[in-house]
Motif scaffolding. Structure first.
Motif, PDB file in Angstrom:
ATOM      1  N   ASP A 289       2.898 -28.103   3.841  1.00  0.00           N
ATOM      2  CA  ASP A 289       2.476 -26.985   4.726  1.00  0.00           C
ATOM      3  C   ASP A 289       2.093 -25.779   3.537  1.00  0.00           C
ATOM      4  O   ASP A 289       0.796 -25.268   3.814  1.00  0.00           O
ATOM      5  N   ARG A 290       2.690 -25.516   2.801  1.00  0.00           N
ATOM      6  CA  ARG A 290       2.501 -24.638   1.535  1.00  0.00           C
ATOM      7  C   ARG A 290       1.368 -25.001   1.086  1.00  0.00           C
ATOM      8  O   ARG A 290       0.297 -24.034   0.566  1.00  0.00           O
ATOM      9  N   HIS A 291       1.040 -26.181   0.780  1.00  0.00           N
ATOM     10  CA  HIS A 291      -0.085 -26.803  -0.035  1.00  0.00           C
ATOM     11  C   HIS A 291      -1.453 -26.533   0.843  1.00  0.00           C
ATOM     12  O   HIS A 291      -2.439 -25.905   0.157  1.00  0.00           O
ATOM     13  N   LEU A 292      -1.153 -26.855   2.003  1.00  0.00           N
ATOM     14  CA  LEU A 292      -2.676 -26.716   2.920  1.00  0.00           C
ATOM     15  C   LEU A 292      -2.995 -25.099   3.131  1.00  0.00           C
ATOM     16  O   LEU A 292      -4.092 -24.837   2.974  1.00  0.00           O
ATOM     17  N   ARG A 293      -1.754 -24.399   2.994  1.00  0.00           N
ATOM     18  CA  ARG A 293      -2.230 -22.802   3.351  1.00  0.00           C
ATOM     19  C   ARG A 293      -3.115 -22.359   1.855  1.00  0.00           C
ATOM     20  O   ARG A 293      -3.853 -21.251   2.018  1.00  0.00           O
TER      21      ARG A 293
ATOM     22  N   PRO B   1      -6.439 -26.262  -0.608  1.00  0.00           N
ATOM     23  CA  PRO B   1      -6.738 -27.077  -1.874  1.00  0.00           C
ATOM     24  C   PRO B   1      -7.921 -27.944  -1.736  1.00  0.00           C
ATOM     25  O   PRO B   1      -8.455 -28.205  -0.519  1.00  0.00           O
ATOM     26  N   VAL B   2      -8.478 -28.645  -2.878  1.00  0.00           N
ATOM     27  CA  VAL B   2      -9.608 -29.287  -2.534  1.00  0.00           C
ATOM     28  C   VAL B   2      -9.562 -30.731  -1.842  1.00  0.00           C
ATOM     29  O   VAL B   2     -10.145 -31.488  -1.394  1.00  0.00           O
ATOM     30  N   ASP B   3      -8.151 -31.277  -1.949  1.00  0.00           N
ATOM     31  CA  ASP B   3      -7.647 -32.363  -1.428  1.00  0.00           C
ATOM     32  C   ASP B   3      -7.164 -32.044   0.152  1.00  0.00           C
ATOM     33  O   ASP B   3      -6.092 -32.749   0.470  1.00  0.00           O
ATOM     34  N   TYR B   4      -7.645 -30.985   0.696  1.00  0.00           N
ATOM     35  CA  TYR B   4      -7.072 -30.599   1.988  1.00  0.00           C
ATOM     36  C   TYR B   4      -7.096 -31.682   3.090  1.00  0.00           C
ATOM     37  O   TYR B   4      -5.654 -31.954   3.521  1.00  0.00           O
ATOM     38  N   LEU B   5      -7.804 -32.641   3.213  1.00  0.00           N
ATOM     39  CA  LEU B   5      -8.000 -33.689   4.467  1.00  0.00           C
ATOM     40  C   LEU B   5      -6.854 -34.502   3.824  1.00  0.00           C
ATOM     41  O   LEU B   5      -6.146 -35.153   4.832  1.00  0.00           O
ATOM     42  N   ALA B   6      -6.496 -34.872   2.517  1.00  0.00           N
ATOM     43  CA  ALA B   6      -5.618 -35.989   2.154  1.00  0.00           C
ATOM     44  C   ALA B   6      -4.387 -35.338   2.494  1.00  0.00           C
ATOM     45  O   ALA B   6      -3.364 -35.980   3.074  1.00  0.00           O
TER      46      ALA B   6
END
Length: 241
Positions: A104-108, A111-116
């Protein structure tokens, strides 16, 4: 404490994975990550006991290592398969909860790999069918059976349209009917989480696709209206063992 003598990898070895984990814990090494990934997850969605045994350590590395985050997600996306490791997977509950928060923190951070990462988040929520099926809605198709008349209906959500149709292999998608996207206030459960997360992170195309995916379709044959997500989930949700 993991008893590695019981945790074989794809080659039947029980000592190689712990050694590889110790190596990557000291620093990212492309060759080591490649071998580790091969030993833990074979093609055709097969995860070995060593994969689930390694998951907590991968999650601990994931905040600072993209390969660790990616491999942990790969293992979870395949957790619905017939791996025979239900007890090992259950032992990973705390690590999986930690991984959900990390993702969840990463999605916020957009990132370029959002869908993954979005798909990994779905797997961490045991929504394996959506994790496997969700695309970027540029050219996505879902094949369902109408609950009213049992005809196969093609659902298209992409740049070429958002419609239900009967697929004719010579004529293409015929008798198209526009989909009816779900209003955001009517979404609930996983659909609500998916939509709110995509909106929060500024992924408007993904959010719009999700609204259509969790909306309704009209059957071109009988004109019955049904929930796309409900029918897809009913037909594709894995039976965990």
């Amino acid at each position: 404490m993991v008893n590695w003598t019981q945790m074989h990898d794809c080659r039947g070895d029980v000592d190689r994975v712990p050694a590889l984990l110790e190596r990557v814990e000291l620093g990212d090494d492309a060759e080591t990550w490649e071998e580790l990934g091969y030993r833990l997850v074979l093609e055709h969605d097969l995860v070995f006991p060593a994969g689930f045994a390694a998951l907590p350590r991968l999650v601990r590395l994931a905040s600072r290592s993209a390969p660790a985050r990616g491999l942990a997600g790969t293992i979870l996306r395949r957790a619905a398969g017939h791996h025979g490791c239900d007890d090992l997977l259950a032992d990973c509950a705390d690590a999986i909860a930690e991984f959900r928060e990390l993702l969840d923190r990463h999605l916020r951070s957009r990132p370029v790999d959002y869908l993954a990462a979005f798909r990994d988040s779905l797997a961490a929520r045991e929504e394996y069918h959506w994790s496997a099926a969700l695309g970027d809605f540029t050219d996505d198709f879902y094949h369902l059976v109408c609950p009213g008349c049992a005809v196969e209906v093609t659902i298209a959500i992409g740049d070429h349209g958002r419609y239900s149709a009967i697929r004719d292999w010579n004529l293409g998608d015929v008798d198209r009917r526009d989909l009816r996207p779900a209003p955001s206030e009517e979404l609930s459960g996983t659909g609500r989480w998916m939509h709110e997360t995509a909106v929060r992170d500024g992924h408007e195309a993904l959010a719009d696709g999700i609204a259509h995916l969790f909306g309704k379709a009209e059957c071109p044959r009988c004109a019955g209206v049904f929930s796309i997500a409900d029918e897809y989930t009913s037909a594709n949700r894995p039976v965990l063992r």
